[in-house]
Design a protein around this motif. Sequence first.
Motif, short mmCIF file in Angstrom:
data_model
loop_
_atom_site.label_atom_id
_atom_site.label_comp_id
_atom_site.label_asym_id
_atom_site.label_seq_id
_atom_site.Cartn_x
_atom_site.Cartn_y
_atom_site.Cartn_z
N LYS A 1 0.60 -37.96 -47.25
CA LYS A 1 -0.41 -38.07 -48.32
C LYS A 1 -1.68 -38.63 -47.70
N THR A 2 -2.75 -37.85 -47.76
CA THR A 2 -3.99 -38.29 -47.13
C THR A 2 -4.69 -39.32 -48.01
N LYS A 3 -5.59 -40.06 -47.39
CA LYS A 3 -6.30 -41.12 -48.10
C LYS A 3 -7.18 -40.50 -49.19
N SER A 4 -7.35 -41.25 -50.29
CA SER A 4 -8.02 -40.67 -51.46
C SER A 4 -9.51 -40.41 -51.20
N LEU A 5 -10.11 -41.19 -50.31
CA LEU A 5 -11.53 -41.01 -50.00
C LEU A 5 -11.70 -40.79 -48.49
N PHE A 6 -12.78 -40.14 -48.12
CA PHE A 6 -13.07 -39.93 -46.70
C PHE A 6 -13.07 -41.27 -45.97
N PRO A 7 -12.25 -41.43 -44.92
CA PRO A 7 -12.05 -42.77 -44.34
C PRO A 7 -13.04 -43.16 -43.24
N ASN A 8 -14.03 -42.32 -42.97
CA ASN A 8 -14.98 -42.63 -41.89
C ASN A 8 -14.28 -42.87 -40.55
N ALA A 9 -13.21 -42.16 -40.31
CA ALA A 9 -12.46 -42.34 -39.07
C ALA A 9 -11.57 -41.11 -38.84
N SER A 10 -11.10 -40.97 -37.61
CA SER A 10 -10.05 -40.00 -37.29
C SER A 10 -8.84 -40.78 -36.77
N PHE A 11 -7.71 -40.11 -36.66
CA PHE A 11 -6.47 -40.82 -36.38
C PHE A 11 -5.62 -40.06 -35.37
N PHE A 12 -5.18 -40.76 -34.35
CA PHE A 12 -4.25 -40.17 -33.39
C PHE A 12 -2.88 -39.97 -34.06
N MET A 13 -2.24 -38.85 -33.77
CA MET A 13 -0.82 -38.70 -34.04
C MET A 13 -0.15 -38.56 -32.69
N THR A 14 0.75 -39.45 -32.37
CA THR A 14 1.27 -39.51 -31.01
C THR A 14 2.80 -39.45 -30.98
N ALA A 15 3.29 -38.98 -29.85
CA ALA A 15 4.74 -38.96 -29.60
C ALA A 15 4.99 -39.37 -28.17
N ARG A 16 6.03 -40.16 -27.98
CA ARG A 16 6.46 -40.54 -26.63
C ARG A 16 7.97 -40.76 -26.66
N PRO A 17 8.63 -40.80 -25.48
CA PRO A 17 10.09 -40.75 -25.48
C PRO A 17 10.79 -42.03 -25.91
N TYR A 18 11.97 -41.82 -26.49
CA TYR A 18 12.97 -42.88 -26.68
C TYR A 18 13.98 -42.69 -25.55
N VAL A 19 14.16 -43.74 -24.74
CA VAL A 19 14.91 -43.61 -23.49
C VAL A 19 16.11 -44.56 -23.47
N THR A 20 17.28 -44.02 -23.16
CA THR A 20 18.47 -44.87 -23.05
C THR A 20 19.17 -44.73 -21.71
N GLY A 21 18.97 -43.62 -21.01
CA GLY A 21 19.68 -43.38 -19.75
C GLY A 21 19.06 -44.13 -18.59
N GLN A 22 19.73 -44.02 -17.44
CA GLN A 22 19.27 -44.75 -16.25
C GLN A 22 18.42 -43.88 -15.32
N GLY A 23 18.32 -42.59 -15.62
CA GLY A 23 17.57 -41.69 -14.74
C GLY A 23 16.07 -41.78 -14.97
N THR A 24 15.33 -41.04 -14.16
CA THR A 24 13.88 -40.99 -14.33
C THR A 24 13.54 -40.18 -15.58
N PHE A 25 12.34 -40.41 -16.11
CA PHE A 25 11.92 -39.68 -17.31
C PHE A 25 10.40 -39.59 -17.31
N ASP A 26 9.89 -38.69 -18.13
CA ASP A 26 8.45 -38.50 -18.27
C ASP A 26 7.91 -39.59 -19.20
N ASN A 27 7.33 -40.62 -18.59
CA ASN A 27 6.82 -41.77 -19.37
C ASN A 27 5.35 -41.54 -19.71
N SER A 28 5.10 -40.55 -20.56
CA SER A 28 3.72 -40.27 -20.97
C SER A 28 3.69 -40.06 -22.47
#
Length: 578
Positions: A280-307
């Motif tokens: 649900k978007t804000k009711s009025l123009f917020p004078n801003a933009s917003f990042f939508m981001t994703a990054r990993p959830y890590v449980t194993g012991q190996g290497t992973f893409d940490n970006s």
Amino acid sequence: MGENFRSITFIGVLILALCVFPGFVLSENGVTTRHYKFNIQMKNVARICHTKSMVTVNGKFPGPPIMAREGDRLLIEVVNHVPHNISIHWHGIRQLQSGWADGPAYITQCPIQTGQSYVYNFTVVGQRGTLWWHAHISWLRSTLYGPLIILPKQGTPYPFAKPYKEVPIIFGEWFNSDPEAIISQALQTGGGPNVSDAYTINGLPGPLYNCSAKDTFKLKVKPGRTYLLRLINAALNDELFFSIANHTLTIVEADAIYVKPFETETLVITPGQTTNVLLKTKSLFPNASFFMTARPYVTGQGTFDNSTVAGILEYEIPSNIPHMKKLPLFKPSLPALNDTNFVTNFTNKLHSLATPQFPANVPKNVEKHFFFTIGLGTSPCDKKIQTCQGPNGTKFSASVNNVSFIQPNTALLQAHYFGQSNGLYSPDFPINPLHWFNYTGNPPNNTMVSNGTKLMVLPFNTSVELIVQDTSILGAESHPLHLHGFNFFVVGQGFGNFDPNKDPNNFNLVDPIERNTVGVPSGGWVAIRFLADNPGVWFMHCHLEVHTSWGLKMAWLVLDGKLPNQKLLPPPADLPKC
């Protein structure tokens, strides 16, 4: 734009598809048949300062959306113009009596060879929501994937307010080098494969990566509106956290099953899973933009893409506001990489609607109980290589009940149907581990796995309870487990070793989440129930592609029932040959 598949194109294609479906015909009984054509072709694509030739559908990356309504029949012709063998899986489609169209190579079909074609022919029965399609052979799904969106039947509303717009958001992984070469080398050396170089949203890595500001997914919204975001995790090897700065999301669906709505700032989604959220978007123009981001959830012991991949939520600037050169850009805060507490709390909030219209038909009387351990292990080095790069000079492997699956050289379903299974597979997959140990405690000294092509055979309509137990061998790890041909109910989960005397007392048999891919907790277990009402051979595997490559997979063989609608239909004439 060239090969850079911009967000506007992707959204435009979807909105166009929602308004005007691809060409279709009405058959005599009133079922709508929708025709699609997938030309598998190589295409030069550039991301994060690297250009490479990669496998695509119709030259698009991500691939084109498949649109249908509940009850529709789909005919999707796949023509292979590339030097790789190809097969396509329609992830989450039940494939009732149509197992020949499920897609995993050497399980339900031989792959489509170069210059050959195959028509996937199936009907969407009793399903609606967000699913997806992807290649199901080797690591080709790294670039061959797209949304499969099933709208409700005409005139049937959603069980929530109708959104202003619907937008697919597909998470993926970008590799600068060829993923086929990466896994080929890893299997040869026995070590862990190289990790990805970026994550993507709708094929675009976004401004946090080198030279990628132009390759940013932008979601343009109007104030005071509700948007339905159809989230799909198509990443090869990474579970992901996702959040939009300063906005709350309402979860309304998981794996094409409506859920009891709940609000969250952040969600977690494993490879193979889909999640529909209302924004649900804000009711009025917020004078801003917003990042939508994703990054990993890590449980194993190996290497992973940490970006971190970032897209931008942009509000339409009202005409009465003077044009501003640069708006402030807010960033969300995501959980720590290993925040298992957050994942557990989020998962525990997921419940089926369990209404008369959308019931949770949990099997109450279980006829067959199974206990499967899953996790990593080792295999001896090939004689050609003196020392492998896995633990203590061995090769990495993975297994279910210590059986690491050997891929056959012809399709299991064909072998079963034509009575040619002798020597190809054995119907004696173990119902529980052959050797009991403290699964989540100190691992045993012997980490070697056994190997085989074993199936678990089920009579038609058997009610099944399966406990899936993670092990600490080479490190406990979360495993997103996907079952083909069925949805299942997640009736319980916990940490440590499953206790058959105490844990079933806490099972949820009223409104458990129903899905096709479940995250088995790191150092824990899940309990699932399903009814084996779909004849055929059905693959079950970890949706972390590296673990599938190492053997964390098996298959169920569900026998025909007595009635005509309980039997697998005959194979199509154009079924590929091995």
